[in-house]
Structure formats: C-alpha cells, structure tokens
Design an enzyme around this catalytic site. Structure first.
Site, PDB file in Angstrom:
ATOM      1  N   ASN A 404       1.823  -6.545  -3.307  1.00 25.21           N
ATOM      2  CA  ASN A 404       1.218  -7.508  -4.208  1.00 25.21           C
ATOM      3  C   ASN A 404       2.279  -8.310  -4.977  1.00 25.21           C
ATOM      4  OD1 ASN A 404      -0.283  -8.913  -6.087  1.00 25.21           O
ATOM      5  ND2 ASN A 404      -1.660  -7.231  -6.545  1.00 25.21           N
ATOM      6  N   ASP A 405       2.927  -7.669  -5.939  1.00 23.54           N
ATOM      7  CA  ASP A 405       3.868  -8.403  -6.797  1.00 23.54           C
ATOM      8  C   ASP A 405       5.015  -9.035  -6.012  1.00 23.54           C
ATOM      9  OD1 ASP A 405       2.402  -7.727  -9.019  1.00 23.54           O
ATOM     10  OD2 ASP A 405       3.480  -5.844  -9.303  1.00 23.54           O
ATOM     11  N   VAL A 406       5.420  -8.391  -4.897  1.00 24.15           N
ATOM     12  CA  VAL A 406       6.598  -8.879  -4.174  1.00 24.15           C
ATOM     13  C   VAL A 406       6.310 -10.155  -3.381  1.00 24.15           C
ATOM     14  CG1 VAL A 406       7.621  -6.584  -4.003  1.00 24.15           C
ATOM     15  CG2 VAL A 406       6.165  -7.420  -2.156  1.00 24.15           C
TER      16      VAL A 406
END
Lengths: 484, 120
Positions: A404-406
């Site tokens: 997600n965040d990456v």
C-alpha cells in the site's frame, strides 16, 4: 609448558576464526556465494568454541578447585543454549524471522552483559581503564538485551501499541544519566576504597537494573513499523558490547568480530532508515503515526472500481508484460506459493513477468526477497526499486498484492503527507493497475492511497491467497496453449 | 617468546578502527535483496561472545560467578547456534532461473532469456 601450548593454540585458532568471519561476511555480499559465506563463518565459530576449552589449562589459582564443575557447566550450557536455539531457528516460519533475529540478538547482548557481570562481581578488572570498559560493555549489552526483548514482543504482537507518556524522552535521559552516575561511582569507589553507602555488589546490581530499564524505556515508545530499524541498532549495540568485552578479556577475535558487526550494523541501520526516508534519530525520538492520524487528507478525485479476480487474471494473461509489487499482506495470507504458480502460468503463455520489491516491503528490509525465494521464485526475476522503476511506464499491467504505502503517489506530490519524499515504486505509471487488498483500509502509515482512485486502477478485494487461486482457475479455464 | 596476548591503549584502538572499517566496507557492497540474511548473518558473527563466556565460566571461583558464567555461555551459544540456523535456512532459498529448486521452470525459455541477471 601446557600453558604455553594452550596460549599458542587459542591464539592461532582465534586468528583463523577472525579471518573466516571476515571472509564469510565478504562472501555473503552476493546471492551466488552467500550460502558458502555463512558456512565459512560457521567453521570459524566452531573451531573458536572448541579451542576456547584450552583456557582450562590456564585458570587462576582461585578457580582451579572448581574446574571440573565449571567444565561440566560449560558443556551443559553450550548444548542446552545451542540446541534450543538451533531447534527454534529451524522451526520458525519465514514471516516470523524479524522477531527471531531480535531474540538471538538479545541473547548475544545478555551474554556480553553476563561476562561483564562476572568480571565486576569478581573484581577482576586490573585498573580504572579496564573497569570503565567493562561497565561500558555491560551498559550496552544490557540495553541490547532488554530492548531486543521488547522489540520481539512488539513484532510478535505481545505488545500491540506503542507506550507513550508525556516527557518520556526527558525521563529516559535521566535514567541514562543515573546509570552513568552509578558507573562513575563504582569506578571511583573501587579506586580509593572509600567507605561505601552500600556494598559494592549492591551498586553493581543497581547499575544493571538501571541499564536493563533503559533498554525497555527506550524501545517502548517506538512503533511496530520501525522495529526493524531498532533491531538493526541493537544488533550493532551487541556487536559493540562484544567488542568491548573482548578488550576486557584480551581476546582479539571477540574485539574484531564485535567491532565488524558494530560497524556493519550501524551502516545497515542507516541504509534502512534511508529507504524509509527518515533519519535514525527520527525513528528513535519521534512518534511516527501520530502525525498521519492528525493530518487532514486532501480531497480525493475519482472512485474505487472493484473488479473480479478472474477478470483481472485473464487481463494479465493477455498482457505482454506484468510487474508484480508484493507487500506484507501477501505474506500474511501465505500466498507466495500460489503467486508463483500464477506467474509460471503467465510465463507459459509468453507473458514477461517481473517482481518489484520495495526496500521496506515486509517487516524488515529484504524480508520480501526471502519470502519470495522461499516460494521458489528465482532471484533474477526479483528487481529492486532503482532497477525497475523506469520500466513501469512501458508495462501493460502492475499487480499490487498486499502492498500500500510503497506505491502511494502522495509520497511524490503531497508535501503535507507523512510519507512525502519516501522513494516509491511507480506502479501508477503502468497502463493498467490491479490492487489485491483485503478491504478498503489504509496502510501501515494510516494514509489514504490516491492510486486506488486513479482511472487506470481496479481493486480486487479479498484475501491474497484466495484471490490468486481464483485467478489461476480463470486463466486455466481459458484453455490457451502454452507458448514454447 | 611470550604468546600471552596483551592488548592495551592504542593497539586496541587500532584493532577497533581496522575492524570497523572492514565491517563498513564489506556491508556497503551487499545488495538490498540480501539485507535480511545479512542482518541475521552479522547477528550470528557476534555469537563469538560465547568464547568469552566460556573463559569467564572456566575462571569462575564463586557460586555467583558460576551462575552468571553459566548464563553467559547459555545465551552466547543460543546467539551463535540460532543465528547460524536462521541465516543458513534463508540463504539456501536463493536460487537463479537456471537452477530452480524443483519448482519447474522449463518450457518457457523465451521469457527467462529476456530477464537479465543483475550485476551489482
């Protein structure tokens, strides 16, 4: 004569061990030679441990009556500690690897602290300089022991939330000062034999209690996402403590091995922090996560567009090129094996498939590489961020599984975002993006991902492994011939 | 000639400096793909502390020293053995397309060829 022979024997073997450690670590710098690297280092360790029994020929007069008992104790401790840890290391699941490293690291720190305790209680330090070094090693070793145990508890889910109290940093600073003050008092008091407030052993107990408390207090406020960096720091700490105790015991093999790990651990910590776009002090002293929750999100354009696993699988089968971005969600559902099965199916149809791994994918830098390797994915199919980021723009499909965040474009554009500036995988540049996700929740950093709302992105909801099974079924159902 | 090692003052600092430099240079060349095995591998290397534990235990003259020395060896042995087991397991999993470990990989040489082996 026996004493001389034992000195030569230990000296020669320790010299060889120091070389084997350096050579082994050197071989670990490439996936091709790495397995032989750990083997080489292992031989060094085995001969050094065997040779250390030669110390039996050179024990002090006071310890000589105890020698048979001590030898027995040493063998029992070796077999017990080594056996249990070996068994644990063989059994542990690859996803639980970070907490296992934390435990073993804590053990090393504890051993260094215990050696220092024997020296201190036995009053064996030959002078103030040696005493200072012993205390320094004891402090670092004890902090590493208790801190690593807290890190283990956090990664294993025993402790779920960061424990934060107002003014905690100041309090921790005071505990550190108190520990140092007790240490200074021990040095001064043992130098001039002045009248003591308490007995010397009591002061030593207080010193260790303070040092252990410091390790706990330091680690408690740090969030679970930052634990890998913390473990890496404690790894370097333990190396440092071992090196210092090596000086106290006048053993160059310990000094060299400890200091090599101390330096290597520090560099590794810096590399990890850099991959997360944060400084090491930022990890230790700021409460990451709080910022994200209070930060107001900008308006998100577009909407989430769910699609069926089968449709996504078939779309990938007809694509020319696919890049897969795996994240920890894949590991949680144990879907790596199914993923590789799906990839082989695509490859059989002539689709070019690559894996793109972000430096902090998983719970520890490089852990995703290990998990993919465990599933049988060849490492030359796995690409790191800097090697593959340019290729997304020319790729038909980017498949994001459990990450997600990456892949959050906010890191590139939104200056107010908590992850602004973090290097991300440019999955949003691909012609079509599929995101496999359990639900509409946010990532570790607690930030909404704009990519999920983009025009070229479709969401596939469900457990990663279940989704992959459906994708495999759908592609098999096409009954297309394999391309030779 | 005396073979009893005696390291003091600046000699110790020289050893520390050279060892630290060696560690820094060796790790600096490791690709990110190996960061986890490497952390575990360096974790194994400081398991050498068990040797110091054995020295301390063999020279223990009181019960207190024996007990603490016993734990030094116990914990040090755990560090070394566990670190080795975990690192060895991880590294054994890394395979190239040329030698897939019983996971197939044949009949698709066209795709495999297009994937170049990375050089670090």
């Amino acid at each position: 004569m026996l004493i001389l022979i034992s000195h030569i024997g230990i000296g020669a073997v320790d010299l060889a061990a120091a070389f084997l450690f350096l050579y082994g670590l050197h071989r670990m710098s490439s996936p091709v030679t790495a397995p032989s690297g750990i083997f080489v280092a292992g031989i060094g360790m085995a001969v050094a441990v065997l040779a250390s029994f030669l110390y039996a020929f050179d024990v002090g007069a006071a310890a000589r009556p105890n020698l048979p008992v001590n030898l027995g104790l040493a063998v029992v401790a070796l077999a017990l500690g080594g056996g249990v840890a070996w068994w644990g290391g063989r059994k542990v699941a690859m996803t639980a690897m970070p907490q296992m490293v934390a435990i073993y690291n804590g053990m090393g720190g504890g051993a260094a602290g215990a050696i220092a305790a024997v020296e201190l209680f036995g009053n064996k330090a030959p002078g103030a300089g040696a005493l200072v070094m012993t205390l320094l090693g004891a402090l670092i070793g004890a902090v590493s022991l208790s801190g690593s145990l807290i890190a283990w508890a956090k990664l294993d889910g025993v402790i779920n939330k960061p424990v934060r109290v107002k003014g905690q940093q100041v309090f921790n600073g005071l505990v550190l000062l108190l520990t140092v003050a007790v240490g200074v008092y021990i040095v001064v008091a043992s130098a001039d034999k002045a009248a003591l407030l308490l007995t010397m052993p009591m002061w030593i107990y207080i010193f260790f209690a303070c040092a252990l408390a410091l390790g706990i207090l330091m680690t408690l406020p740090i969030g679970g996402a930052d634990m890998p960096v913390v473990i890496s720091i404690f790894n370097a700490f333990t190396g440092l403590a071992v090196g210092i105790e090596g000086y106290v015991l006048q053993n160059p093999a310990l000094m060299i091995a400890g200091m090599v790990v101390g330096a290597a651990g520090m560099l590794l910590t810096l590399l990890m922090a850099k991959a997360m776009n944060r400084s090491v002090s930022n990890v230790i002293f700021t409460n990451f996560g709080d910022v994200a929750s209070t930060h107001k999100q900008g308006k998100i354009k577009g909407e989430l567009k769910p699609t069926q696993p089968g449709d996504a699988g078939i779309a990938m089968r007809y694509a020319a090129s696919v890049i897969i971005v795996p994240g920890y969600g894949l590991a949680v559902s144990q879907g790596q094996g199914k993923l590789y099965e799906f990839v082989k199916l695509l490859q059989a149809g002539g689709v070019s498939v690559k894996f793109a791994v972000h430096p902090v994918a998983g719970r520890m830098p490089g852990q995703m590489d290990v998990l993919l390797a465990e599933a049988g994915v060849p490492y030359d199919m796995i690409f790191q961020l800097e090697d593959i980021n340019d290729q997304f723009a020319t790729t038909d499909v980017a498949l994001i599984i459990g990450a997600n965040d990456v892949v959050n474009p906010a890191a590139r554009t939104d200056k107010s975002s908590a992850i602004y500036g973090m290097p991300i995988l440019n999955a949003d540049y691909a012609k079509q993006v599929f995101v496999v996700k359990r639900g509409e929740g946010k990532g570790y950093a607690g930030i909404v991902n704009q990519l999920f709302y983009a025009d070229n992105c479709n969401m596939v909801y469900g457990d990663a492994q279940a989704v992959l099974i459906k994708m495999i079924e759908a592609v098999r159902g096409l009954g297309l011939p394999a391309v030779a | 000639m005396d073979f009893q090692i005696s390291i003091s003052g600046f000699v110790a600092l020289y050893i520390f400096m050279l060892a630290a430099f060696a560690g820094w240079v060796i790790i600096g060349r490791v690709p990110a793909i190996l960061h986890t095995p490497l952390m575990s591998g360096s974790n194994f290397v400081h398991g050498i502390v068990v040797v110091g534990g054995i020295y301390a235990l063999l020279n223990a003259s009181t019960v207190q020293e024996q007990v603490i020395g016993f734990f030094a060896v116990l914990l040090g042995a755990g560090n070394a053995a566990g670190g080795y087991a975990v690192t060895d397991r991880m590294l054994a999993m890394f395979k190239t397309s040329g030698h897939p470990a019983g996971h197939g990989g044949h009949g698709k040489t066209g795709t495999v060829k297009s994937i170049h082996v990375k050089k670090h």
